[in-house]
Design a protein around this motif. Structure first.
Motif, short mmCIF file in Angstrom:
data_model
loop_
_atom_site.label_atom_id
_atom_site.label_comp_id
_atom_site.label_asym_id
_atom_site.label_seq_id
_atom_site.Cartn_x
_atom_site.Cartn_y
_atom_site.Cartn_z
N VAL A 200 44.91 45.45 41.84
CA VAL A 200 43.51 45.19 41.45
C VAL A 200 43.24 43.69 41.42
O VAL A 200 42.19 43.22 41.88
CB VAL A 200 43.21 45.85 40.10
N ALA A 204 40.56 41.61 43.52
CA ALA A 204 39.51 40.90 42.80
C ALA A 204 39.50 39.41 43.12
O ALA A 204 38.45 38.77 43.10
CB ALA A 204 39.67 41.12 41.30
N SER A 205 40.66 38.84 43.44
CA SER A 205 40.72 37.40 43.74
C SER A 205 40.06 37.06 45.07
O SER A 205 39.72 35.90 45.30
CB SER A 205 42.18 36.93 43.74
N ARG A 206 39.93 38.04 45.97
CA ARG A 206 39.31 37.85 47.28
C ARG A 206 40.03 36.82 48.14
O ARG A 206 39.45 36.24 49.05
CB ARG A 206 37.83 37.45 47.14
#
Length: 371
Positions: A200, A204-206
């Motif tokens: 995740v 989320a950090s992309r």
């Protein structure tokens, strides 16, 4: 479909488990079963025809529009519409059967649960596809199976609670029990949950997306195929799959060759003889580099190559040629063509590329030592 209390459901369960329920069904005349069976079979056949004709036509119409929502909805109900027709046929059949009120009530509630379950399946499909679709459209947002699976599981869990509630099962104590049991499960599955939360965080950090070309500090490199609940799969250039646990990937130093952009510099070291005219060397080398940039696939024609002298070597004056490629894997073709063309051009221009000279000293061990 009527909604009955828990007492009626308990009575229905007890009646189904007893011999009287079997006697009740056996006492039904075969002639009375003909119409209900025909209703069920007809409803299923009608559902299959709806799938083959109407739904196929709807898919064709949805594919011709620019709006993607209709494609998601039509694709999500594929295979479920036949179940809906079958449920409707069973309900109509129950109306015509002389069943005990408690049994009929329970069967109707089971049909309602089946209808809710089919609706939950459709909503889970739509949620997963919407997450994947919009994640792909958001700049820098990865689209991986972890996101779609989380959306699907969330809808299925909520739908399961609704089904239990519709059957008269109190979900409050169940949720409390799951909360207490969840703590024990979390302690027993620390590694699995660690991989899940690491996945995740990676998403989320992309900073890492499916399709990116990455290299780990351990040396593995390739295209990111997917980030799931346990590991990240990377397809190497030899077309092998590298499976990396999410926790290890989160703790590694990762070089992403696709961020902030795919273009990257290609640096090739070259050395020429000390007797060379360096201005002439620079002119010839840049000319060859421009040819490669403009003629070889993967080169960037608008980029101006340049060289930088950087070292007086043991047997050559060393410099670096800086070019650019559109993608990391194209650098190998760029280097191949540049070295081949530069070697031929240096030969034509009389520019020497020196190489180390090794001097072997042979010592005759049998010769008498000098005093």
């Amino acid at each position: 479909m009527s909604w009955h209390g828990p007492a009626m459901r308990r009575e229905g369960f007890a009646l189904l488990a007893s011999n009287s329920a079997l006697q009740n069904l056996a006492s039904v005349d075969l002639s009375e079963l003909a119409v209900p069976l025909a209703l069920v079979v007809g409803a299923v056949l009608l559902g299959l025809l709806f799938e083959l004709i109407v739904l196929r036509k709807l898919r064709e119409m949805a594919a011709s529009t620019s709006f993607r929502g209709d494609d998601l909805i039509v694709g999500a109900v594929k295979g479920v519409t036949t179940l809906w027709f079958g449920i409707a046929g069973v309900y109509l059949a129950l109306v015509r059967l002389p069943l005990a009120p408690a049994v009929a009530s329970l069967l109707r509630d089971l049909l309602l649960a089946a209808l809710i379950l089919s609706g939950v399946i459709v909503l889970a499909r739509i949620a997963a596809r919407l997450v994947g679709f919009y994640a792909g459209r958001i700049q820098g947002m990865p689209s991986s199976s972890l996101l779609t699976n989380l959306a699907r599981i969330t809808v299925l869990v909520l739908g399961g609670l609704v089904i239990l509630q519709s059957l008269g099962i109190a979900i409050g104590p169940l949720v409390a029990a799951l909360g207490v049991g969840g703590l024990a499960v979390a302690l027993a599955m620390q590694e699995t949950l660690s991989n899940l939360f690491s996945g995740v965080m990676i998403i989320a950090s992309r900073q890492l997306r499916p399709g990116d070309f990455v290299r780990l500090d351990s040396g593995e490199e390739g295209y990111v195929e997917d980030v799931n609940w346990r590991n990240t799969t990377i397809r190497s250039l030899p077309n092998n799959m590298i499976i990396v646990p999410n926790t290890r990937l989160a703790q590694s130093v990762v070089t992403n060759y696709y961020q902030p952009e795919r273009k990257m510099s290609v640096v090739i070291p070259v050395g020429v003889s000390y007797e060379s005219d360096l201005s002439h060397v620079e002119e010839v080398t840049i000319g060859v580099a421009n040819e490669v940039m403009g003629e070889i696939e993967g080169g960037v024609p608008e980029f101006e190559p340049f060289i930088r002298y950087n070292n007086f070597g043991s047997y050559s004056i060393d410099f670096s040629v800086i070019m650019q490629t559109r993608e990391v894997v194209e650098q190998y073709r760029i280097k191949h063509e540049f070295i081949k063309r530069l070697h031929r051009r240096y030969g034509e221009e009389g520019i020497e590329i020196p190489y180390p000279i090794m001097t072997n000293i042979h010592v005759d061990e049998e010769a008498p030592a000098r005093r």
